[in-house]
Motif scaffolding. Structure first.
Motif, PDB file in Angstrom:
ATOM      1  N   VAL A 178       0.974  -1.194   0.007  1.00 26.76           N
ATOM      2  CA  VAL A 178       0.000  -0.153   0.045  1.00 26.76           C
ATOM      3  C   VAL A 178       0.973   1.294   0.126  1.00 26.76           C
ATOM      4  O   VAL A 178       1.988   1.023   0.770  1.00 26.76           O
ATOM      5  CB  VAL A 178      -0.921  -0.023   1.037  1.00 26.76           C
ATOM      6  CG1 VAL A 178      -1.918  -1.042   1.262  1.00 26.76           C
ATOM      7  CG2 VAL A 178      -0.225   0.048   2.471  1.00 26.76           C
ATOM      8  N   GLY A 179       0.527   2.287  -0.683  1.00 27.15           N
ATOM      9  CA  GLY A 179       0.973   3.521  -0.740  1.00 27.15           C
ATOM     10  C   GLY A 179       2.640   3.574  -1.157  1.00 27.15           C
ATOM     11  O   GLY A 179       2.825   2.491  -1.977  1.00 27.15           O
ATOM     12  N   PRO A 221       4.758   3.231   3.378  1.00 27.27           N
ATOM     13  CA  PRO A 221       3.700   3.526   4.335  1.00 27.27           C
ATOM     14  C   PRO A 221       4.425   3.546   5.859  1.00 27.27           C
ATOM     15  O   PRO A 221       5.359   2.810   5.718  1.00 27.27           O
ATOM     16  CB  PRO A 221       2.656   2.295   4.245  1.00 27.27           C
ATOM     17  CG  PRO A 221       3.418   1.295   3.459  1.00 27.27           C
ATOM     18  CD  PRO A 221       4.538   2.076   2.515  1.00 27.27           C
ATOM     19  N   THR A 236      -2.555   2.787   6.590  1.00 26.29           N
ATOM     20  CA  THR A 236      -3.226   3.309   4.999  1.00 26.29           C
ATOM     21  C   THR A 236      -4.550   3.749   5.538  1.00 26.29           C
ATOM     22  O   THR A 236      -4.982   4.357   6.540  1.00 26.29           O
ATOM     23  CB  THR A 236      -3.223   2.136   4.192  1.00 26.29           C
ATOM     24  OG1 THR A 236      -3.498   2.531   2.772  1.00 26.29           O
ATOM     25  CG2 THR A 236      -3.962   0.897   4.696  1.00 26.29           C
ATOM     26  N   ALA A 237      -5.401   4.024   4.435  1.00 24.72           N
ATOM     27  CA  ALA A 237      -6.813   4.594   4.437  1.00 24.72           C
ATOM     28  C   ALA A 237      -7.747   3.401   3.772  1.00 24.72           C
ATOM     29  O   ALA A 237      -7.402   2.723   2.973  1.00 24.72           O
ATOM     30  CB  ALA A 237      -6.881   5.710   3.608  1.00 24.72           C
ATOM     31  N   GLU A 240      -8.209   2.218   0.062  1.00 18.44           N
ATOM     32  CA  GLU A 240      -6.813   2.187  -0.717  1.00 18.44           C
ATOM     33  C   GLU A 240      -6.661   0.990  -1.533  1.00 18.44           C
ATOM     34  O   GLU A 240      -6.716  -0.149  -0.977  1.00 18.44           O
ATOM     35  CB  GLU A 240      -5.498   2.501   0.131  1.00 18.44           C
ATOM     36  CG  GLU A 240      -5.807   4.062   0.644  1.00 18.44           C
ATOM     37  CD  GLU A 240      -5.351   5.295  -0.635  1.00 18.44           C
ATOM     38  OE1 GLU A 240      -4.379   4.955  -1.452  1.00 18.44           O
ATOM     39  OE2 GLU A 240      -6.313   6.105  -0.442  1.00 18.44           O
ATOM     40  N   ALA A 256      -8.756  -4.008  -2.297  1.00 15.69           N
ATOM     41  CA  ALA A 256      -8.835  -2.656  -1.581  1.00 15.69           C
ATOM     42  C   ALA A 256      -9.106  -2.652  -0.199  1.00 15.69           C
ATOM     43  O   ALA A 256      -9.548  -3.980   0.347  1.00 15.69           O
ATOM     44  CB  ALA A 256     -10.051  -2.080  -2.021  1.00 15.69           C
TER      45      ALA A 256
END
Length: 188
Positions: free
Chosen positions: A46-47, A50, A74-75, A78, A134
């Motif tokens: 992710v990202g 992160p 993360t969110a 995402e 996700a």
């Protein structure tokens, strides 16, 4: 001469062999530690970089307490990406949480990501960086904070997934442009 050679051999080779044996043994006296992990990851799950909210904490025994992966901040919503090329070995729910597992190509390793709403199916081939799902909302693994739990296994043995990241990806700072000396500026 032969006696001297035997003594030299015993003084140099035996301690080295003992050191290798001790280094390969686990602290709990069990089987030797698993072989090294190749740095095959090409992206973070992710990202871009992160935050690691909780690191890998190996258990002292097979069923002992520990943290068998790393939690990445993360969110919700995402995208979650495969860190390396491989084949999806599981995409579904376990204990109410979405889980995706990818067997990494050319290795005996598999990565796991949770809580994730899968966008891939079992048996599907994935490329490094391909979106596999996700991030689901908070509360599933990290409590009130949204995170992805990233795991790594060889067989049934859990390993530190951060070992998959090559140094340039793990420790990468911001890009910096440096001046090029000896090159004339373009004439406008």
């Amino acid at each position: 001469m032969r006696r001297t050679m035997r003594w030299v051999w015993a003084a140099t080779v035996l301690p080295l062999a003992l050191a290798v044996t001790v280094a390969g043994a686990r602290a709990d006296g069990g089987a030797p530690a698993p072989a090294s992990v190749p740095a095959v990851a090409r992206v973070w799950p992710v990202g871009v970089r992160p935050p690691v909210l909780r690191g890998w904490e190996p258990p002292a025994s097979v069923y002992g307490p520990g943290h068998r992966g790393v939690d990445l901040g993360t969110a919700a919503g995402e995208p979650v990406r495969a860190v390396a090329a491989g084949r999806v070995s599981y995409a579904g729910r376990v204990a109410g949480r979405g889980v995706v597992s990818v067997e990494l190509a050319g290795t005996e390793l598999r990565t796991t990501y949770e809580p994730v709403t899968a966008t891939v199916r079992e048996g599907e081939e994935v490329a490094a960086g391909q979106v596999v799902g996700a991030v689901e909302g908070a509360g599933a693994h990290c409590g009130a904070v949204v995170c992805v739990h990233w795991g790594l296994l060889r067989g049934e043995a859990y390993l530190d997934p951060l070992l998959l990241l090559p140094p340039w990806l793990l420790n990468r700072g911001p890009s910096r442009l440096l001046p090029v000396l000896g090159v004339p500026l373009p004439q406008g």
